[in-house]
Design a protein around this motif. Structure first.
Motif, PDB file in Angstrom:
ATOM      1  N   SER A   1       0.812  -1.217   0.000  1.00  0.00           N
ATOM      2  CA  SER A   1       0.000   0.000   0.000  1.00  0.00           C
ATOM      3  C   SER A   1       0.849   1.272   0.000  1.00  0.00           C
ATOM      4  O   SER A   1       0.361   2.362   0.269  1.00  0.00           O
ATOM      5  N   PHE A   2       2.138   1.142  -0.307  1.00  0.00           N
ATOM      6  CA  PHE A   2       3.027   2.316  -0.336  1.00  0.00           C
ATOM      7  C   PHE A   2       2.856   3.116  -1.634  1.00  0.00           C
ATOM      8  O   PHE A   2       2.775   4.342  -1.625  1.00  0.00           O
ATOM      9  N   PHE A   3       2.783   2.424  -2.745  1.00  0.00           N
ATOM     10  CA  PHE A   3       2.724   3.126  -4.032  1.00  0.00           C
ATOM     11  C   PHE A   3       1.290   3.521  -4.370  1.00  0.00           C
ATOM     12  O   PHE A   3       0.345   2.797  -4.049  1.00  0.00           O
ATOM     13  N   LEU A   4       1.148   4.668  -5.006  1.00  0.00           N
ATOM     14  CA  LEU A   4      -0.178   5.190  -5.329  1.00  0.00           C
ATOM     15  C   LEU A   4      -0.419   5.134  -6.839  1.00  0.00           C
ATOM     16  O   LEU A   4       0.406   5.613  -7.620  1.00  0.00           O
ATOM     17  N   ALA A   5      -1.546   4.572  -7.231  1.00  0.00           N
ATOM     18  CA  ALA A   5      -1.908   4.570  -8.651  1.00  0.00           C
ATOM     19  C   ALA A   5      -2.285   5.995  -9.052  1.00  0.00           C
ATOM     20  O   ALA A   5      -2.736   6.782  -8.218  1.00  0.00           O
ATOM     21  N   PRO A   6      -2.098   6.352 -10.335  1.00  0.00           N
ATOM     22  CA  PRO A   6      -2.383   7.726 -10.784  1.00  0.00           C
ATOM     23  C   PRO A   6      -3.842   8.141 -10.544  1.00  0.00           C
ATOM     24  O   PRO A   6      -4.116   9.326 -10.364  1.00  0.00           O
TER      25      PRO A   6
ATOM     26  N   ARG B   1       2.173  12.619  -7.154  1.00  0.00           N
ATOM     27  CA  ARG B   1       3.191  11.871  -6.396  1.00  0.00           C
ATOM     28  C   ARG B   1       2.969  10.380  -6.639  1.00  0.00           C
ATOM     29  O   ARG B   1       1.907   9.979  -7.116  1.00  0.00           O
ATOM     30  N   GLU B   2       3.948   9.587  -6.291  1.00  0.00           N
ATOM     31  CA  GLU B   2       3.901   8.167  -6.638  1.00  0.00           C
ATOM     32  C   GLU B   2       3.747   7.271  -5.423  1.00  0.00           C
ATOM     33  O   GLU B   2       3.675   6.050  -5.548  1.00  0.00           O
ATOM     34  N   ASN B   3       3.746   7.865  -4.240  1.00  0.00           N
ATOM     35  CA  ASN B   3       3.616   7.044  -3.040  1.00  0.00           C
ATOM     36  C   ASN B   3       2.916   7.829  -1.938  1.00  0.00           C
ATOM     37  O   ASN B   3       2.633   9.015  -2.101  1.00  0.00           O
ATOM     38  N   VAL B   4       2.667   7.145  -0.831  1.00  0.00           N
ATOM     39  CA  VAL B   4       1.845   7.749   0.226  1.00  0.00           C
ATOM     40  C   VAL B   4       2.591   8.734   1.128  1.00  0.00           C
ATOM     41  O   VAL B   4       1.988   9.307   2.032  1.00  0.00           O
ATOM     42  N   LEU B   5       3.888   8.921   0.907  1.00  0.00           N
ATOM     43  CA  LEU B   5       4.640   9.830   1.780  1.00  0.00           C
ATOM     44  C   LEU B   5       4.109  11.262   1.687  1.00  0.00           C
ATOM     45  O   LEU B   5       3.907  11.792   0.603  1.00  0.00           O
ATOM     46  N   GLU B   6       3.939  11.871   2.859  1.00  0.00           N
ATOM     47  CA  GLU B   6       3.631  13.300   2.921  1.00  0.00           C
ATOM     48  C   GLU B   6       4.963  14.046   2.787  1.00  0.00           C
ATOM     49  O   GLU B   6       6.013  13.482   3.081  1.00  0.00           O
TER      50      GLU B   6
ATOM     51  N   PRO C   1       2.150   1.750 -13.198  1.00  0.00           N
ATOM     52  CA  PRO C   1       2.684   2.874 -12.409  1.00  0.00           C
ATOM     53  C   PRO C   1       3.133   2.487 -10.993  1.00  0.00           C
ATOM     54  O   PRO C   1       3.606   3.337 -10.245  1.00  0.00           O
ATOM     55  N   ALA C   2       2.962   1.219 -10.631  1.00  0.00           N
ATOM     56  CA  ALA C   2       3.452   0.703  -9.349  1.00  0.00           C
ATOM     57  C   ALA C   2       3.768  -0.766  -9.614  1.00  0.00           C
ATOM     58  O   ALA C   2       3.311  -1.314 -10.611  1.00  0.00           O
TER      59      ALA C   2
END
Ligand SMILES: Cc1cc2nc3c(=O)[nH]c(=O)nc-3n(C[C@H](O)[C@H](O)[C@H](O)COP(=O)(O)OP(=O)(O)OC[C@H]3O[C@@H](n4cnc5c(N)ncnc54)[C@H](O)[C@@H]3O)c2cc1C
Ligand code: FES
Ligand code: FES
Lengths: 324, 210
Positions: A189-194, A200-205, A265-266
């Motif tokens: 669940s780290f990478f974010l789909a477009p 951005r490409e991941n869940v990091l703030e 994308p992930a």
């Protein structure tokens, strides 16, 4: 020349977190992706916060449960060369050995590898694409031979990280530190789909740091491999890659994990292939059907239908090699 | 060796540019410097934009005190501030290898390294592989094997071979190929470059320069 920025070299994790908690600040680990982005003016930074000197975040240590902790600053070269990884988590050592070039592996870190920005030539080039705040994904109508065959849009880049695919097959858990404390994110669940986030490409703030990667203890009878197909032998990003992890008991596959790189994308989970393999005795026919299953759901663009065939062949071949 | 020339201007040492693209001459120049390496005559005077930081870089055994902008790459500083033009500018994106230097003995791209990040480390450039006035073993091997055509990639290739041999004194041909995979040659002189790497390994073993 890059635009001017302020620079701060953090000596401790606390200093890094504090420095990052301001607008326009961005982490510098090895710098190999960051400097390329700044050089090409993909985004701007006001303050570069270097974490390269933080000792706590470098290197690998065993976990009490038999697993392994990898600090975010561990270099790709040391991951590729690690005897422990080669023996117990081969998929990761193999993926790291295929990343970029020797020079970049010496400098690039695993944290930076997971957080690197897309390599889509429209994003990296002079195009006001959707990921840079524009309206369009130019790959839809344009040159899309390197783009995704698994994406719901609106952007069709493929995630460039090799280690991300390997860590997905290993079910790694990521430690993320931020102003509000520390949280754990499963890599799945780290990478974010477009469709979830286009910028951005991941869940990091922005003020968060990926500090550690945790691998579970190696399971009995587990084996794994990474196979990367690229168009150039010297260095290149994956056209397609396969991270396989199998648990085998008396010739029977008890559990299978199959993740694909270069196609979405992930990291992309080939769930149908995993399901097909579980509980069966592996032979050439099963490997071929698993290859077919891995490509299920692919929607090629104008110029990348070859990737569908590549996925089938790469999965089949990886399975046969792993059990040879 | 520990000479410590000090360059007290925003951009580094002063003097005339061989290639004539001095961006500006900063005021109050503290005249001459005592840099004693190969291209010491080709200093640039570079105008800094915004904040500069005083740093020390140890290059080829000599500690240099200079002032840099945080955004300046090690490549820019090596060439344009310190005048060591053996290191080449190619893509500036980590793709070609022309800018390869050794940092703590390991091959790295100077274009992808901020100068401020290279403090406290041992930097070796092509000039640092010389054996006095003579070519060092890897350089000599490239000449003997005719391992270049236009020669633009050659300094980077030599540094990559040096880095490889420091880690692995007797590489197999496969290890040579992997070791040099981050250095592209537009002229495709690869066969000769690989032979030079093998010859360099032999030369070093026979007791060339360290
Ligand atoms: C020519 C070239 C070829 C390449 N080929 C490949 C390839 O084949 N396969 C592949 O996988 N990669 C490839 N790469 C990418 C390369 O591996 C990455 O640039 C490298 O791993 C990034 O690590 P770094 O430490 O240098 O990151 P940095 O450049 O320091 O950081 C990258 C990004 O991540 C952020 N970041 C860094 N660390 C953290 C952290 N701990 N927490 C949160 N954010 C962080 C930074 O702010 C920045 O935006 C290639 C790169 C180049 C230039
Ligand atoms: S100039 Fe540094 S790799 Fe090309
Ligand atoms: S000799 Fe011309 S680029 Fe290599």
């Amino acid at each position: 020349m890059m635009k001017p920025f302020a620079y701060l070299k953090a000596k401790t994790p606390a200093e890094a977190l504090a420095a990052l908690n301001s607008k326009g600040a961005r982490i510098h680990a090895g710098g190999t992706d960051l400097l390329g982005c700044l050089h090409d003016h993909l985004f701007t930074v006001d303050k570069v916060v270097s974490i390269s000197g933080i000792k706590e975040w470098s290197g690998m240590t065993g976990r009490p449960d038999g697993g392994l902790k990898i600090g975010c600053l561990t270099t790709i070269a040391s991951i590729a060369a690690s005897a422990v990884l080669k023996e117990k988590y081969a998929v990761l050592a193999q993926a790291a050995s295929e990343v970029a070039s020797p020079q970049l592996r010496e400098q690039g870190t695993i944290g930076g590898n997971l957080c690197q920005r897309p390599r889509c030539w429209y994003y990296r080039g002079d195009f006001p694409c959707a990921r840079k705040g524009g309206e369009t994904c130019f790959a839809v109508e344009g040159e899309n031979q390197n783009h995704a065959i698994f994406s719901n849009g609106p952007c069709f880049f493929v995630h460039p990280s090799d280690t991300a695919v390997a860590l997905s097959a290993l079910q790694a858990r990521l430690t993320v530190a931020g102003p509000a404390g520390t949280r754990t994110v499963p890599i799945e669940s780290f990478f974010l789909a477009p469709e979830k986030a286009i910028d951005r490409e991941n869940v990091l703030e922005p003020a968060e740091i990926l500090t550690e990667i945790h691998l579970p203890a190696p399971a009995a009878g587990a084996r794994s491999s990474y196979r990367k197909i690229r168009s150039r032998q010297s260095w290149d990003f994956a056209l397609t890659s396969v991270a396989l992890w199998l648990q085998v008991d008396k010739g029977m596959v008890s559990q299978a994990r199959c993740w694909l790189g270069g196609v979405a994308p992930a990291p992309w989970r080939a769930a149908a292939a995993e399901k097909l393999l579980a509980g069966k005795k592996l032979n050439a026919a099963l490997a071929a059907s698993a290859g077919q299953a891995a490509a299920e759901g692919a929607v090629p663009m104008r110029d990348n239908a070859y990737k569908v065939e590549m996925v089938k062949g790469a999965v089949e071949e990886s399975l046969l090699r792993l059990l040879a | 060796m520990s000479k410590e020339p000090e360059n007290n201007c925003a951009g580094g040492p002063h003097g005339l540019s061989r290639r004539g693209f001095i961006s500006s001459v900063s005021a109050g120049a503290a005249a001459s410097t005592a840099l004693r390496e190969a291209n010491a005559a080709s200093f640039q005077v570079i105008e800094a934009v915004g904040t500069v930081l005083p740093i020390q870089l140890k290059i080829n055994g000599i500690t240099r005190k200079i002032q840099v902008e945080p955004r300046w790459s090690l490549l820019f500083v090596i060439r344009e501030v310190l005048g060591l033009t053996g290191t080449k500018i190619g893509c500036e994106r980590g793709e070609c290898g022309a800018c390869t230097v050794l940092i703590d003995g390991k091959p790295r791209y100077a274009c992808m390294t901020l100068a401020v990040e290279a403090q406290g480390q041992e930097i070796t450039t092509l000039e640092g592989l010389m054996d006095g006035e003579n070519l060092g073993p890897v350089q000599q091997a490239f000449v003997e094997e005719d391992a270049f055509q236009c020669g633009f990639c050659t300094p980077g290739q030599i540094m990559a071979v040096e880095g490889l041999l420091r880690r692995n004194a007797s590489p197999t041909m496969e290890e040579v190929r992997v070791g040099l995979s981050g250095n592209l040659c537009r002229c495709a002189a690869y066969q000769h470059i690989f032979s030079a790497a093998t010859r360099a390994a032999e030369r070093k073993k026979k007791g060339g320069m360290a």
